[in-house]
Structure formats: C-alpha cells, structure tokens
Design a protein around this motif. Structure first.
Motif, mmCIF file in Angstrom:
data_model
loop_
_atom_site.group_PDB
_atom_site.id
_atom_site.type_symbol
_atom_site.label_atom_id
_atom_site.label_comp_id
_atom_site.label_asym_id
_atom_site.label_seq_id
_atom_site.Cartn_x
_atom_site.Cartn_y
_atom_site.Cartn_z
ATOM 1 N N UNK A 9 2.354 -4.494 6.074
ATOM 2 C CA UNK A 9 1.205 -3.753 5.579
ATOM 3 C C UNK A 9 1.542 -2.932 4.351
ATOM 4 N N UNK A 10 2.108 -3.587 3.367
ATOM 5 C CA UNK A 10 2.547 -2.859 2.171
ATOM 6 C C UNK A 10 2.251 -3.716 0.942
ATOM 7 N N UNK A 11 1.538 -3.164 -0.042
ATOM 8 C CA UNK A 11 1.247 -3.942 -1.247
ATOM 9 C C UNK A 11 2.554 -4.420 -1.881
ATOM 10 N N UNK A 12 2.540 -5.629 -2.435
ATOM 11 C CA UNK A 12 3.744 -6.146 -3.077
ATOM 12 C C UNK A 12 3.903 -5.651 -4.504
ATOM 13 N N UNK A 13 2.871 -5.028 -5.060
ATOM 14 C CA UNK A 13 2.976 -4.492 -6.417
ATOM 15 C C UNK A 13 3.893 -3.268 -6.435
ATOM 16 N N UNK A 14 4.630 -3.073 -7.536
ATOM 17 C CA UNK A 14 5.382 -1.818 -7.635
ATOM 18 C C UNK A 14 4.423 -0.653 -7.875
ATOM 19 N N UNK A 15 4.925 0.553 -7.722
ATOM 20 C CA UNK A 15 4.124 1.732 -8.055
ATOM 21 C C UNK A 15 3.728 1.665 -9.530
ATOM 22 N N UNK A 32 3.480 3.663 -1.396
ATOM 23 C CA UNK A 32 3.922 3.704 0.012
ATOM 24 C C UNK A 32 5.144 4.595 0.263
ATOM 25 N N UNK A 33 6.252 4.281 -0.417
ATOM 26 C CA UNK A 33 7.514 4.963 -0.112
ATOM 27 C C UNK A 33 7.555 6.420 -0.544
ATOM 28 N N UNK A 34 6.543 6.858 -1.292
ATOM 29 C CA UNK A 34 6.516 8.237 -1.787
ATOM 30 C C UNK A 34 6.100 9.227 -0.702
ATOM 31 N N UNK A 35 5.395 8.759 0.283
ATOM 32 C CA UNK A 35 4.910 9.553 1.413
ATOM 33 C C UNK A 35 4.022 10.722 0.973
ATOM 34 N N UNK A 63 11.410 7.421 0.111
ATOM 35 C CA UNK A 63 12.442 6.469 -0.304
ATOM 36 C C UNK A 63 13.282 7.007 -1.450
ATOM 37 N N UNK A 99 9.430 1.721 -4.948
ATOM 38 C CA UNK A 99 9.485 2.843 -4.011
ATOM 39 C C UNK A 99 8.733 2.416 -2.758
ATOM 40 N N UNK A 157 5.087 6.442 -11.826
ATOM 41 C CA UNK A 157 6.547 6.475 -11.950
ATOM 42 C C UNK A 157 6.957 7.484 -13.027
ATOM 43 N N UNK A 187 -0.837 5.682 -0.429
ATOM 44 C CA UNK A 187 0.058 4.547 -0.174
ATOM 45 C C UNK A 187 -0.519 3.209 -0.604
ATOM 46 N N UNK A 188 -1.733 2.893 -0.169
ATOM 47 C CA UNK A 188 -2.213 1.517 -0.262
ATOM 48 C C UNK A 188 -2.892 1.239 -1.611
#
Lengths: 387, 387
Positions: free
Chosen positions: B40-46, B239-242, A269, A63, B51, B233-234
């Motif tokens: 500026x976005x962690x590469x780990x998934x949520x 991130x994409x969840x806003x 997203x 996401x 989830x 986010x960080x």
C-alpha cells in the motif's frame, strides 16, 4: 447524548511548563529578553554528520516505509553500541526502532500493561510516564523519594509498595528532573526484586551518554528481561527527528513486532538513516565535546545555585537538569516560576510538573543555555530573590 | 509468576501480507523477479519540491521539537487546503499534525474511546483500524458489507447495528481494500445518523486526492463534529516521512492538545517543513500528473482482471486498490496468493488481511506498479490460473 471525551483524559494534564513557555514567547514578541532554562532540549544543533546523512538520503527521493521494527542496519548498530559502550551483548532482534522515546513508551506499555494494572514510579519523575500508563487505563503508583535514596526507587521500596495488581516498575536513570542515577548494585537489586515479584522492569535510559562523574549502567547488563527505553534525542542531539528505540525481553518480541506494524507502520525513514551516522568516530568525538560542555555547565550552575541559597540535596550526575529546593524563598514554586519569568525574564519549570511530593518547594533548572546566558540568569535570579 | 504480554495482544494479529513480503524478498535475493502488487505504498518517489524543502530545513541544523499540535503554518496550510479543495472552512486550531495517519488514529481513539466501548466498521476494511480500537481495550463491531452498499456502511446499517455501548462509526472513503466511496448524500446521512445516536463519526480520508471519477466529499463539509484522519503519505507521496493530520471537533481540542504533548511530543520537524511545500502550484500539478497515471493503471488493471475471469463487484473509484473476487479459481485466496508468489513471482494481498466476510474469495491488487509491469503480472496470472 453527546459525543464525549474519553474518561482517561480527565487524569491527563497538560504540562504547566507549556503555559510558561507560551508566556515566555509572548514576552519575547513584546521585545523582552528571556533566558530559557525550562526546556528539556539540548541547545546544540544536530551534529553535522547526522545532518549530512539525512540530506544524502533525501537526495535519493526514496523515503519509503521501512520494516516496522526499523532498518536492520540501525538495529545492529544499536546492538554494537551496547557492546562498545557497556560491554553488553544484545540480540538486534530485540531492538525496536520507534518514533522517539515517546514511541518506545507507547510500545512498551501497549504490549505489556492491562487496564487496572499498576506501574510503580518515583515521585518526582517525568510527567509523561504517568500519562502513558493512563493512556492504557493503567494506574500509576507513585512512591515518594528523596535524597536518602538519591531520588530513586530501591529494592526495599519496591517490595514495600508492591500490590496484587502491580505490573511493574519504571525507573529513570539519569532521572528527569533530579539528574540522579540508579546504578551499580542498586540497579541490579531493583531489577532482581521486580523479577522476583514477577513484574516488568521498565528502564528509562534516555539521558544515557549525558553522565558526568561515573559510567552509567544499563539494565541490559543485568539479564535479558528488562524493557529498555532510549532515544537519539538527547545525547545524540536529534530531538525533532523523532527516533528512539525499545529493547524488549524475548517473550515480547512477537507482540512488539505486531503492535509496531499497527501503530507506527514505521519510524521516519530519513531519521533512521541519519541516526546511523551517529556512531562514527568523528561524531562520537563531537558528542564527547558537547558532554564536557554540559558538565562544565552543571558545575557552574550547581555551585552558583548553592551560593544563592537554593538547596540541592543530591548533586546531579546526569541529564541536563538541577532540581533545586527553593523553600528558602517561597513555599509556592509555581508562583515563584511565574513571577521570575514576568519580572526577570528567566524561564524555569515548577516542581508540580514532576509530581506532588514536595513539588511546591522545588524548581527544575535546565542547563540547556550557555554559561554566559546562565551567568546573566543567575544575576537576575539574585536580584529577584533579594527583592 | 512471569512477566506476561498484555491481554489485548491476543486479539492483534500481524498482517498476512508481511509474511508474503518477507517471502517475496527472499525470492528476490535468490534471483527471482517479483512483481509487487501487494504493498500500500505509491511507487513514485517523493516530489522534488518536498525533497528540496526537507533538505533546506536540514541544512539549518535546527531540527528541534515543534509545538505538539504541529507547526502553526502547516496547520494553516491544511485549513486553506480544505477551502481550496472542498470549499470548506476549518479552524486551524482543530487541525493536529500527527506522525502519519497512524498517529492520527492513536490520537482520535485515545481522546474519545473508553475500554469496553464499540466502534463500528465495515468488513472488509483496513486491518489496523480494528487494532487501534483493541489497543485502547475497545471492541470493534464489524458489519458485513457488499456491492449493494458499495462496501460502505449506510445510515440504515448504522442504526440497525448500534448498541448501548457503541461509541462511534469509522468509515473510510475511498476504502482500503475496495476503493469505493461514501459520498454525497450517503455521507451526510451516515454522519447525521451517528450524531443523532450521540456517537463519534471517524472519517478516514487518507486516500483523498487519489480519486478518479468524481470529486470526493470530506466529512467536514457536513458540520464540525466529525473526526477526520488524513495524511501526506499517499496522495502527497510522503510515506516514509510520517506526517499526517487529525481534525477534531471543538470539544476535543483541549484533550487532543494534552494527549499529543504526552504521546508524540511533536511530529518530525523536517517532515512538517517538507510537507509545507506540498501545496505549491507546481507540486500540485505534479501530483495531478501522478493521479492521472494511477487512473490509467486502474482502468488497465480493472479491464484485464475482468477479462481473466475475476469478478469486481464495484469499480473502484479511488485509492490504488482493486478488491477482486477470485472464486472462479479458488475458495482459498490465502493459498492462492501464496502459490501465485511461489510459481509466478506475483505478490498480492489475500482477503483475510481485511476481515472475515467472504475474505477467502478475495484478493487485493495494488496498482502501485507501472502498466508495463502489470501487463507482465497479468500474463503470469493468466498462466497461473490456466495451469
């Protein structure tokens, strides 16, 4: 010296309906049965296909941010929607995905409105519209409208009320609270008038799809220079997901891209991926069933409010609201709504949430409750007005 | 006359890194391998617990609007987080859930900043901050900072740069792009200075949790009068969840409530429910493992950039960025970044995205790639600078 609230906040009011809603919830906690006809939110859950698409995306764990303007495939799906629904071709590059219509209004006024400039709106209209203008230190020029223009601004009203500092005109079709349309030639005349005057036409189309007697026209059918605000919230049943869109004229694409990067980063997203599932044939069939249910509710509520002695100057053609004149019973619709809630447990929205013009004589009913529940509400309402 | 873009947009620029990202994606489509150290976005998934909570909420189908200020239980969970993490008590009524930190900035400046008022910020800093101020027709007063103050504003700098139209000071700790902290007594002095001057202290704490050598201090530890911006986010990997939050002083609660109703309606419902799962013990343990991985990456990248001849004036203590002086190789970091991408497929962010002060001598590296990938990037980088 003390840190102080910004001046603009003096002109921004809370919605009166929020107090009512708070009180309604308190009554429910005390065990009272409350029938909710105050809320601008469909009572149906989000369609299953959309839920499934959202869950599938979440399952991937990915996401991440999307492009600021939105998922390319969603921008394209919306452009195709305009072809299918209205026979209008729209460049997907002009479609910006936003956090709800709220985000679309932020973006539209952010890129176009300077402090001190005026935006013309009908009174009555949706209260946030004025507040978005105030956010950017603009001014709202309200024009009183009634049944003679179906509660809509006309080309003539626009010309008469245009001022040197006018920036543009906001029209909502269907209108909240009246449910009336600005359609056909009237829409074209209004847009042409605004563009002749050199202004921006902001077309609030967030209730499109929920229209019952005639096809709705989009401002995009009349050239490429209107701003169009729309959303997956109402017709598509995705309120809490916060995904909408803004179509901008070519000259505003670059500005919209820059501002969206800065103020949103991106729209949720998972909501964007879920929204993509809205346009499947099965889902559109489900939405059509819901539309017919809303239509039956409108007819039921309209007929029965007239029977009770409410006056409804224009039969609403869209959205899920009836703006009813209650002057046969009260000249203070705010007090009326409060007492109706206290005595009978029926929640409705007082006219003053939508402006000043004859607001104290009006109540907005939302038909976001089933016909059975509305029948019960009407029984209570009759008892209340015959007390 | 023609409908025109608002004047404020002339001062709002797109991020240079976006052009770079576009180009990087094009190269990837052409089959090139690109190592991404620009984002500026962690590469780990949520995290899985989050989830799962999001999916469980979606399963109910009830993704309706929440209260404008957010789910009461999430506001309370954040208040508890302040107790647990910092030993600071915060009234949940001052915590507003927002669509990401972006929404928190919108809300903070919307309720406090008048047109023409100044907000003081460090140069270098995150580019959106200035643009939020411009959105409300305020002015940003940039103060050049360097290694002597660890790239942070100090109480003295604040006093020297205060002007009659200053509204407040924005400080970011950890800072993006430098990763440095405003901590301990320095933070207290800065806040006290701003309040003595009668202004607002806006504390950007969105990288809290991603701190490697010492505990981070929150502005909330120094009284109830700061605005604090934070986000899921960080550190929390969403991130994409806003979904983010803003803590406001008591005097701004009413204004924040009103404005949130108008400009957001509410923050995505499924994201709020998912965020609630962030605070479980298991999830916090997972986040701690990720923090340690980021720390290892920082140490690896820091050591190796120094070896290559980059100068890093302050070892970064938080976030996932290193702001490296590349003046040994170029006096045009923008061109350097462009060529590095073209020749070696390594994407980094040029200094000019973060201000003007010595921007052409700096590059920001994001360690949002694995150590293996960064090792490969360093090999390519060495080849590039020795060309």
């Amino acid at each position: 010296m003390k840190q102080q609230v910004a001046d603009r906040m003096r002109g921004i009011s809370a919605f009166y309906v929020m107090e009512l809603l708070q009180r309604a919830k308190q009554l429910e906690r005390e065990g009272r049965d409350v029938i909710h006809m105050e809320i601008g939110e469909p009572d149906f859950p989000t369609p299953q296909a959309v839920i499934d698409a959202g869950r599938a995306l979440l399952k991937t764990g990915e996401v991440k941010y999307t492009a600021a303007a939105g998922l390319p495939e969603l921008r394209e799906a919306i452009a195709e929607h305009y072809v299918r629904q209205y026979g209008v071709k729209v460049d997907p590059g002009r479609v910006f995905i936003t956090p709800g219509a709220s985000g679309a209004f932020l973006l539209a006024f952010g890129i176009s409105l300077n402090p001190g400039e005026q935006v013309m709106m009908a009174d009555p209209c949706y209260p946030c519209n004025d507040n978005f203008v105030r956010l950017f230190n603009g001014q709202t020029h309200f024009v009183n409208v009634g049944a003679d223009t179906e509660y809509q601004l006309t080309a003539d009203l626009i010309a008469q009320n245009w001022r040197p500092n006018s920036k543009g005109v906001l029209a909502a079709s269907p209108s909240n609270p009246t449910g009336t349309l600005l359609n056909g030639a009237d829409l074209k005349y209004a847009i042409d008038q605004v563009h002749r005057l050199g202004g921006c036409f902001y077309s609030d189309e967030i209730y499109h799809g929920l229209i019952y007697d005639q096809p709705a026209a989009t401002a995009l059918a009349h050239g490429d220079d209107a701003f169009v605000i729309n959303s997956f919230s109402k017709f598509f049943g995705m309120t809490g997901w916060r995904v909408g869109w803004l179509v901008v004229p070519d000259d505003f694409v670059e500005a919209a891209e820059k501002l969206a990067q800065n103020i949103f980063i991106s729209t949720p997203t998972h909501s964007q991926h879920a929204a993509l599932a809205s346009f499947t044939e099965d889902n559109l069939a489900e939405l059509e069933r819901r539309r017919l249910e809303f239509k039956a509710r409108r007819d039921f509520l309209y007929t029965n409010l007239l029977k009770l002695g409410f006056k409804i100057a224009c039969k609403p053609e869209g959205a899920f609201y009836i703006y009813a004149d209650c002057s046969a019973f009260t000249d203070n619709s705010f007090a009326f709504a409060g007492e109706l809630l206290e005595r009978e447990g029926v929640a409705v929205t007082p006219g003053r949430d939508f402006g000043k013009y004859r607001a104290d004589k009006h109540i907005r009913f939302a038909y976001t409750a089933s016909i059975d529940r509305m029948a019960e509400a009407l029984t209570r309402l009759e008892r209340f007005i015959c007390r």
